[in-house]
Motif scaffolding. Structure first.
Motif, PDB file in Angstrom:
ATOM      1  N   TRP A 173       0.845  -1.188   0.000  1.00 32.78           N
ATOM      2  CA  TRP A 173       0.000   0.000   0.000  1.00 32.78           C
ATOM      3  C   TRP A 173       0.884   1.243   0.000  1.00 32.78           C
ATOM      4  N   LEU A 174       0.338   2.343  -0.482  1.00 32.77           N
ATOM      5  CA  LEU A 174       0.951   3.664  -0.333  1.00 32.77           C
ATOM      6  C   LEU A 174      -0.016   4.465   0.519  1.00 32.77           C
ATOM      7  N   GLU A 175       0.405   4.791   1.748  1.00 36.91           N
ATOM      8  CA  GLU A 175      -0.504   5.373   2.728  1.00 36.91           C
ATOM      9  C   GLU A 175      -0.047   6.770   3.141  1.00 36.91           C
ATOM     10  N   PHE A 176      -1.028   7.657   3.274  1.00 42.92           N
ATOM     11  CA  PHE A 176      -0.779   9.033   3.686  1.00 42.92           C
ATOM     12  C   PHE A 176      -1.471   9.247   5.026  1.00 42.92           C
ATOM     13  N   VAL A 177      -0.666   9.556   6.046  1.00 43.59           N
ATOM     14  CA  VAL A 177      -1.139   9.630   7.427  1.00 43.59           C
ATOM     15  C   VAL A 177      -1.034  11.062   7.918  1.00 43.59           C
ATOM     16  N   HIS A 178      -2.129  11.555   8.489  1.00 41.99           N
ATOM     17  CA  HIS A 178      -2.132  12.937   8.959  1.00 41.99           C
ATOM     18  C   HIS A 178      -1.111  13.129  10.074  1.00 41.99           C
ATOM     19  N   SER A 179      -0.336  14.199   9.942  1.00 42.28           N
ATOM     20  CA  SER A 179       0.609  14.604  10.975  1.00 42.28           C
ATOM     21  C   SER A 179       0.536  16.115  11.088  1.00 42.28           C
ATOM     22  N   ALA A 180       0.377  16.618  12.307  1.00 41.15           N
ATOM     23  CA  ALA A 180       0.248  18.067  12.484  1.00 41.15           C
ATOM     24  C   ALA A 180       1.507  18.799  12.067  1.00 41.15           C
ATOM     25  N   GLN A 181       2.654  18.170  12.277  1.00 44.15           N
ATOM     26  CA  GLN A 181       3.919  18.815  11.943  1.00 44.15           C
ATOM     27  C   GLN A 181       4.877  17.791  11.335  1.00 44.15           C
ATOM     28  N   PRO A 182       4.749  17.502  10.040  1.00 45.38           N
ATOM     29  CA  PRO A 182       5.748  16.633   9.406  1.00 45.38           C
ATOM     30  C   PRO A 182       7.140  17.231   9.539  1.00 45.38           C
ATOM     31  N   SER A 183       8.143  16.375   9.617  1.00 42.67           N
ATOM     32  CA  SER A 183       9.513  16.850   9.816  1.00 42.67           C
ATOM     33  C   SER A 183       9.921  17.806   8.700  1.00 42.67           C
ATOM     34  N   PRO A 184      10.558  18.916   9.040  1.00 46.62           N
ATOM     35  CA  PRO A 184      11.006  19.857   8.017  1.00 46.62           C
ATOM     36  C   PRO A 184      12.248  19.343   7.302  1.00 46.62           C
ATOM     37  N   GLY A 185      12.582  19.992   6.204  1.00 47.88           N
ATOM     38  CA  GLY A 185      13.805  19.651   5.481  1.00 47.88           C
ATOM     39  C   GLY A 185      13.621  18.485   4.538  1.00 47.88           C
ATOM     40  N   ARG A 186      14.729  18.125   3.890  1.00 52.43           N
ATOM     41  CA  ARG A 186      14.704  17.088   2.869  1.00 52.43           C
ATOM     42  C   ARG A 186      14.683  15.707   3.509  1.00 52.43           C
ATOM     43  N   CYS A 187      13.764  14.866   3.078  1.00 50.85           N
ATOM     44  CA  CYS A 187      13.666  13.494   3.580  1.00 50.85           C
ATOM     45  C   CYS A 187      14.694  12.622   2.878  1.00 50.85           C
ATOM     46  N   ARG A 188      15.236  11.642   3.593  1.00 48.46           N
ATOM     47  CA  ARG A 188      16.219  10.749   2.983  1.00 48.46           C
ATOM     48  C   ARG A 188      15.573   9.616   2.198  1.00 48.46           C
ATOM     49  N   LEU A 189      14.265   9.463   2.278  1.00 45.12           N
ATOM     50  CA  LEU A 189      13.550   8.496   1.463  1.00 45.12           C
ATOM     51  C   LEU A 189      12.612   9.241   0.529  1.00 45.12           C
ATOM     52  N   SER A 190      12.489   8.735  -0.679  1.00 44.20           N
ATOM     53  CA  SER A 190      11.623   9.370  -1.668  1.00 44.20           C
ATOM     54  C   SER A 190      11.110   8.306  -2.622  1.00 44.20           C
ATOM     55  N   LEU A 191      10.276   8.731  -3.554  1.00 43.82           N
ATOM     56  CA  LEU A 191       9.693   7.834  -4.546  1.00 43.82           C
ATOM     57  C   LEU A 191      10.217   8.177  -5.931  1.00 43.82           C
ATOM     58  N   ASP A 192      10.379   7.167  -6.757  1.00 49.44           N
ATOM     59  CA  ASP A 192      10.685   7.358  -8.172  1.00 49.44           C
ATOM     60  C   ASP A 192       9.489   6.945  -9.009  1.00 49.44           C
ATOM     61  N   LEU A 193       9.130   7.793  -9.960  1.00 52.25           N
ATOM     62  CA  LEU A 193       8.192   7.428 -11.005  1.00 52.25           C
ATOM     63  C   LEU A 193       8.981   7.087 -12.250  1.00 52.25           C
ATOM     64  N   ALA A 194       8.450   6.202 -13.075  1.00 57.10           N
ATOM     65  CA  ALA A 194       9.096   5.840 -14.332  1.00 57.10           C
ATOM     66  C   ALA A 194       8.098   5.977 -15.471  1.00 57.10           C
ATOM     67  N   ALA A 195       8.535   6.627 -16.545  1.00 61.18           N
ATOM     68  CA  ALA A 195       7.685   6.831 -17.715  1.00 61.18           C
ATOM     69  C   ALA A 195       8.055   5.834 -18.802  1.00 61.18           C
ATOM     70  N   PHE A 196       7.059   5.332 -19.482  1.00 62.40           N
ATOM     71  CA  PHE A 196       7.303   4.422 -20.601  1.00 62.40           C
ATOM     72  C   PHE A 196       8.021   5.158 -21.725  1.00 62.40           C
ATOM     73  N   PRO A 197       8.772   4.434 -22.558  1.00 60.35           N
ATOM     74  CA  PRO A 197       9.586   5.086 -23.589  1.00 60.35           C
ATOM     75  C   PRO A 197       8.810   5.997 -24.532  1.00 60.35           C
ATOM     76  N   ALA A 198       7.557   5.664 -24.821  1.00 64.15           N
ATOM     77  CA  ALA A 198       6.809   6.441 -25.813  1.00 64.15           C
ATOM     78  C   ALA A 198       6.178   7.707 -25.235  1.00 64.15           C
TER      79      ALA A 198
END
Length: 246
Positions: A173-198
């Motif tokens: 699953w990809l889940e989004f959880v409410h947080s009043a104050q998400p940590s500021p700054g750049r996160c060390r984990l992220s997501l990659d999207l990939a586009a098909f060649p065409a």
């Protein structure tokens, strides 16, 4: 859908070392091992689970990551076994204010938080990684963005959580959880999207911008760096061949 989720990316001080930790813990294999990138994936090439990619980074971790992994368990004994294995591999317990809960919060050898969950019916067919969890101020808005970006439909609504899952109904699953104050700054984990060649690159960028993304500078070849509506960084890969082979 012309673009899909490809992997979870870890910025790492020692990519090979932390990739080895996750491969051992999940029972996965290292599928790519280069100085500039290490990939870890489920041993079954047809598995719906997202791969993990580890990239070298000199940016220090600051505060709790806004994105983390939840690991599934089949029983309470299996949960305890996973926790013991993680500790033996170099993880350590962390207190993020969770209080008394049935899941166990740990950090990998580079301090990235993750949870080992107690058995839950909704994750019985998810695989090793039950969920990729994102802290957010507005879980509905951010889930809508990522649904548009990835093609994963919104399939779960709760008071403080919105969940996406592949249209196949398989994998994490990809889940989004409410947080009043998400940590500021750049996160060390992220997501990659990939586009098909065409895929038309300009049209795809316009589509993501219309959904709420903002392009930023990228230091990697064949990809575009962007931020989502809450400034979480992610990458869109432009590939000359099938995305799943990278």
């Amino acid at each position: 859908m012309s673009t899909r989720l490809a992997c979870v990316v870890f910025d790492a001080d020692r990519p090979r070392s932390v990739a080895g930790f996750w491969a051992e813990l999940l029972g996965w294999t290292v599928t790519l091992d280069r100085p500039d990138q290490v990939d870890v994936a489920a041993p079954d090439p047809d598995s719906p689970e997202l791969a993990l990619t580890f990239l070298p980074s000199t940016r220090a971790k600051r505060g709790k990551n806004r994105l983390h992994l939840d690991l599934a368990s089949r029983s309470l004994d299996h949960q305890r076994t996973q926790v013991d294995q993680a500790l033996a591999l170099g993880a350590h317990p962390v207190d993020i204010g969770q209080g008394v809960v049935p899941w166990v919060v740990l950090a990998d050898p580079e301090g990235n938080e993750f949870c080992v969950l107690e058995p839950r019916a909704e994750y019985v067919d998810a695989g090793a990684v039950a969920a990729i969890v994102v802290d957010t101020r507005d879980h509905v808005r951010l889930a809508d963005f990522w649904s548009a970006a990835s093609g994963w439909p919104v399939t779960r609504h709760a008071a403080r959580l919105t969940g996406l899952r592949s249209a196949t109904g398989l994998g994490s699953w990809l889940e989004f959880v409410h947080s009043a104050q998400p940590s500021p700054g750049r996160c060390r984990l992220s997501l990659d999207l990939a586009a098909f060649p065409a895929v038309d690159q300009a049209a795809e960028l316009d589509r993501l911008r219309a959904a709420g993304a903002t392009p930023i500078d990228s230091d990697r070849v064949n990809c575009l760096a962007l931020t989502d509506p809450e400034t979480n960084e992610f990458r869109l890969r432009w590939l000359a061949h099938d995305w799943s082979t990278t």
